[in-house]
Design an enzyme around this catalytic site. Structure first.
Site, PDB file in Angstrom:
ATOM      1  CG  ASP A  74      16.229   4.052 -55.889  1.00 46.18           C
ATOM      2  OD1 ASP A  74      15.767   3.153 -55.166  1.00 46.18           O
ATOM      3  OD2 ASP A  74      17.355   4.563 -55.712  1.00 46.18           O
TER       4      ASP A  74
ATOM      5  CG  ASP B 157      20.731   5.595 -54.007  1.00 46.11           C
ATOM      6  OD1 ASP B 157      20.538   5.096 -52.882  1.00 46.11           O
ATOM      7  OD2 ASP B 157      19.812   5.783 -54.830  1.00 46.11           O
TER       8      ASP B 157
HETATM    9  N1  LIG Z   1      17.845   4.210 -52.892  1.00 42.96           N
HETATM   10  C1  LIG Z   1      17.103   4.948 -51.856  1.00 42.96           C
HETATM   11  C2  LIG Z   1      15.623   4.807 -52.082  1.00 42.96           C
HETATM   12  O1  LIG Z   1      15.232   5.398 -53.304  1.00 42.96           O
HETATM   13  C3  LIG Z   1      14.804   5.405 -50.981  1.00 42.96           C
HETATM   14  S1  LIG Z   1      13.144   4.791 -51.089  1.00 42.96           S
HETATM   15  C4  LIG Z   1      12.191   6.111 -50.582  1.00 42.96           C
HETATM   16  C5  LIG Z   1      11.672   6.098 -49.306  1.00 42.96           C
HETATM   17  C6  LIG Z   1      10.867   7.149 -48.888  1.00 42.96           C
HETATM   18  C7  LIG Z   1      10.626   8.230 -49.724  1.00 42.96           C
HETATM   19  C8  LIG Z   1      11.188   8.245 -50.998  1.00 42.96           C
HETATM   20  C9  LIG Z   1      11.978   7.193 -51.422  1.00 42.96           C
HETATM   21  C10 LIG Z   1      15.417   5.015 -49.626  1.00 42.96           C
HETATM   22  O2  LIG Z   1      16.301   6.011 -49.160  1.00 42.96           O
HETATM   23  C11 LIG Z   1      17.641   5.618 -49.505  1.00 42.96           C
HETATM   24  C12 LIG Z   1      17.449   4.449 -50.433  1.00 42.96           C
HETATM   25  O3  LIG Z   1      16.264   3.917 -49.861  1.00 42.96           O
END
Ligand SMILES: N[C@H]1[C@H](O)[C@@H](Sc2ccccc2)[C@@H]2OC[C@H]1O2
Length: 325
Positions: A32, A218
């Site tokens: 991420d 992102d």
């Molecule tokens: N940067 C992103 C992050 O990785 C995900 S966390 C996530 C939540 C559920 C399932 C998988 C991942 C969330 O959506 C947008 C932003 O926050």
């Protein structure tokens, strides 16, 4: 050194998972570039929460050390979140290794993670200034490994319904076509942020985006969330497209041919292929767009953008490279 791992999409390319070895135990994590915590499903969670998941068990690692008194609590843009305690262990990603990486052990996770059995945690690749560990903020894997890399960068090669790669320490020029364009990054908010002030649809006249004119790269966001002016102008070129709030955004007839989108990335236009903007079928004839309007000030260019663009994240000079792939 360098490291390279596969990036495997879940259904509908909702997220991409990559194998990470922690104290000899390998878990698939969601890389991420929009956050900066490395947290995992682990043996402290209830069996109800971990059902179907791969967990990390610190008691089975001879290199784990608890970080006394440390905790984390993170909430994400989509409302999901996790919280727990913290330790250190050896973390290896495709051969790139950090010996005392902060590994955050969730003792609570939101339902969206519980219900996503392929996702065993997140590996944050944004800037360490937004890491949530207290009382001492911790560094990301990339920050820790950077000095040992051949080049101080990592790359994302995410593909539509196909296995791609995350690489650390090198730009594999065989993975993209044409020249890579490098643009400056403003990391004051902790993100891989750049200016994005204009766009064009299907090679047409350039139009100015209205709001913030800032965007972040992102990998953890599924869609491409741009200024409403961008999404509105784009779908105006798609016969039958509507902004259907019952579906949560712009939909269009699946039979439509979607135009390409040109979008400003730090002063140079990047292309998002129309084929990559068809996200998912929502009923027999209707599809949901991968390009949607952002609800935040920032534009968030997620996996829809990455499917058309190979992206390099340079932590040595805080720049972002992109090229068509
Ligand atoms: N940067 C992103 C992050 O990785 C995900 S966390 C996530 C939540 C559920 C399932 C998988 C991942 C969330 O959506 C947008 C932003 O926050």
């Amino acid at each position: 050194g360098t490291g390279s791992v596969t990036a495997t999409p879940e259904a509908n390319d909702v997220e991409y998972l990559a194998p990470v070895t922690i104290g000899g135990q390998t878990l698939n994590l969601d890389f991420d570039s929009g956050s900066s915590d490395l947290w995992v499903f682990n043996s402290q969670l209830s069996s109800k929460a971990t059902k179907g998941h791969t967990i990390y068990d610190p008691t089975q690692s001879n290199s784990f050390a608890l970080m006394q008194g440390a905790s984390f609590e993170i909430s994400y843009g989509d409302g999901s979140g996790a919280a727990g305690n913290v330790g250190t262990d050896t973390v290896d990603i495709g051969g790139a290794t950090v010996t005392a990486q902060a590994v955050e052990l969730a003792t609570a996770v939101s339902q969206s993670f519980v219900e996503d059995p392929n996702n065993n945690g997140l590996l944050g690749l944004a800037f360490s200034t937004i890491n949530t560990v207290q009382p001492q903020q911790q560094k990301t894997f990339f920050d820790n490994v950077m000095s040992s890399l051949a080049e101080p960068l990592f790359t994302a090669d995410l593909r539509a319904q196909a296995v791609g790669a995350y690489e650390f320490g090198q730009v594999d020029t065989s993975k993209f076509t044409g020249a890579m364009t490098w643009v400056p990054v403003n990391n004051t908010q902790g993100f891989w942020q750049f200016t994005s002030e204009s766009f064009a649809v299907d090679g047409g006249a350039a139009q100015t985006s209205t709001a913030g004119a800032q965007a972040i790269a992102d990998t953890g966001t599924t869609l491409m969330l741009a200024d409403s002016a961008v999404a509105t102008a784009y779908y105006a070129q798609v016969d039958g497209a509507v902004d259907d709030q019952t579906q949560g955004g712009f939909t269009f007839p699946c039979a439509a041919t979607l135009p390409d989108l040109q979008i400003d990335v730090g002063g140079t236009m990047a292309t998002v292929k129309g084929t990559d903007i068809n996200f998912a079928q929502v009923d027999d004839a209707t599809c949901f767009g991968g390009l949607q309007a952002t609800t935040a000030g920032l534009q968030i260019y997620g996996d829809i953008f990455f499917k058309s663009n190979f992206v390099a994240f340079n932590g040595g000079n805080n720049s972002l490279g992109f090229a068509q792939h």
